[in-house]
Scaffold this motif. Sequence first.
Motif, PDB file in Angstrom:
ATOM      1  N   PRO A 172       0.832  -1.211   0.000  1.00 57.32           N
ATOM      2  CA  PRO A 172       0.000   0.000   0.000  1.00 57.32           C
ATOM      3  C   PRO A 172       0.866   1.259   0.000  1.00 57.32           C
ATOM      4  O   PRO A 172       2.032   1.201   0.382  1.00 57.32           O
ATOM      5  CB  PRO A 172      -0.783  -0.124   1.301  1.00 57.32           C
ATOM      6  N   PRO A 173       0.332   2.372  -0.446  1.00 53.59           N
ATOM      7  CA  PRO A 173       1.120   3.617  -0.449  1.00 53.59           C
ATOM      8  C   PRO A 173       1.459   4.038   0.982  1.00 53.59           C
ATOM      9  O   PRO A 173       0.745   3.737   1.928  1.00 53.59           O
ATOM     10  CB  PRO A 173       0.204   4.631  -1.123  1.00 53.59           C
ATOM     11  N   LEU A 174       2.576   4.726   1.126  1.00 51.02           N
ATOM     12  CA  LEU A 174       3.041   5.168   2.433  1.00 51.02           C
ATOM     13  C   LEU A 174       2.363   6.483   2.788  1.00 51.02           C
ATOM     14  O   LEU A 174       2.743   7.550   2.320  1.00 51.02           O
ATOM     15  CB  LEU A 174       4.562   5.331   2.438  1.00 51.02           C
ATOM     16  N   THR A 175       1.342   6.401   3.615  1.00 51.08           N
ATOM     17  CA  THR A 175       0.633   7.589   4.076  1.00 51.08           C
ATOM     18  C   THR A 175       1.200   8.019   5.421  1.00 51.08           C
ATOM     19  O   THR A 175       2.006   7.309   6.027  1.00 51.08           O
ATOM     20  CB  THR A 175      -0.867   7.290   4.233  1.00 51.08           C
ATOM     21  N   THR A 176       0.783   9.180   5.897  1.00 48.92           N
ATOM     22  CA  THR A 176       1.266   9.670   7.187  1.00 48.92           C
ATOM     23  C   THR A 176       0.873   8.715   8.309  1.00 48.92           C
ATOM     24  O   THR A 176       1.675   8.412   9.193  1.00 48.92           O
ATOM     25  CB  THR A 176       0.698  11.078   7.465  1.00 48.92           C
ATOM     26  N   ALA A 177      -0.353   8.222   8.272  1.00 52.70           N
ATOM     27  CA  ALA A 177      -0.808   7.301   9.315  1.00 52.70           C
ATOM     28  C   ALA A 177      -0.017   5.993   9.267  1.00 52.70           C
ATOM     29  O   ALA A 177       0.388   5.456  10.306  1.00 52.70           O
ATOM     30  CB  ALA A 177      -2.297   7.021   9.151  1.00 52.70           C
ATOM     31  N   ARG A 178       0.211   5.481   8.077  1.00 46.32           N
ATOM     32  CA  ARG A 178       0.959   4.227   7.945  1.00 46.32           C
ATOM     33  C   ARG A 178       2.426   4.425   8.344  1.00 46.32           C
ATOM     34  O   ARG A 178       3.035   3.562   8.980  1.00 46.32           O
ATOM     35  CB  ARG A 178       0.876   3.711   6.517  1.00 46.32           C
ATOM     36  N   ALA A 179       3.001   5.569   7.985  1.00 43.14           N
ATOM     37  CA  ALA A 179       4.382   5.858   8.377  1.00 43.14           C
ATOM     38  C   ALA A 179       4.496   5.938   9.892  1.00 43.14           C
ATOM     39  O   ALA A 179       5.449   5.423  10.482  1.00 43.14           O
ATOM     40  CB  ALA A 179       4.859   7.156   7.736  1.00 43.14           C
TER      41      ALA A 179
END
Length: 78
Positions: free
Chosen positions: A18-25
Amino acid sequence: MSAFASFFRPVGTTPGLPPLTTARAGALFLDDRGAATAEYAIATMAAAAFAGLLVVIMRSDEVRGILTDLVRRALTVQ
């Protein structure tokens, strides 16, 4: 596509990830599980290195003589 180009793809274009979003980071990089284990491993390696250094120092004739003399003086009654 060269190996260099396939290694340095922009974030979010890797198939299956999945793309690296702020929440995922935040979830990935702020998780400190395993940090204590790593700290114990580093402290254990440092202690082993220090013990090895002490063994090398204690095997020298000068240190052995100093310690023997110290024990003799401590056990001698005057």
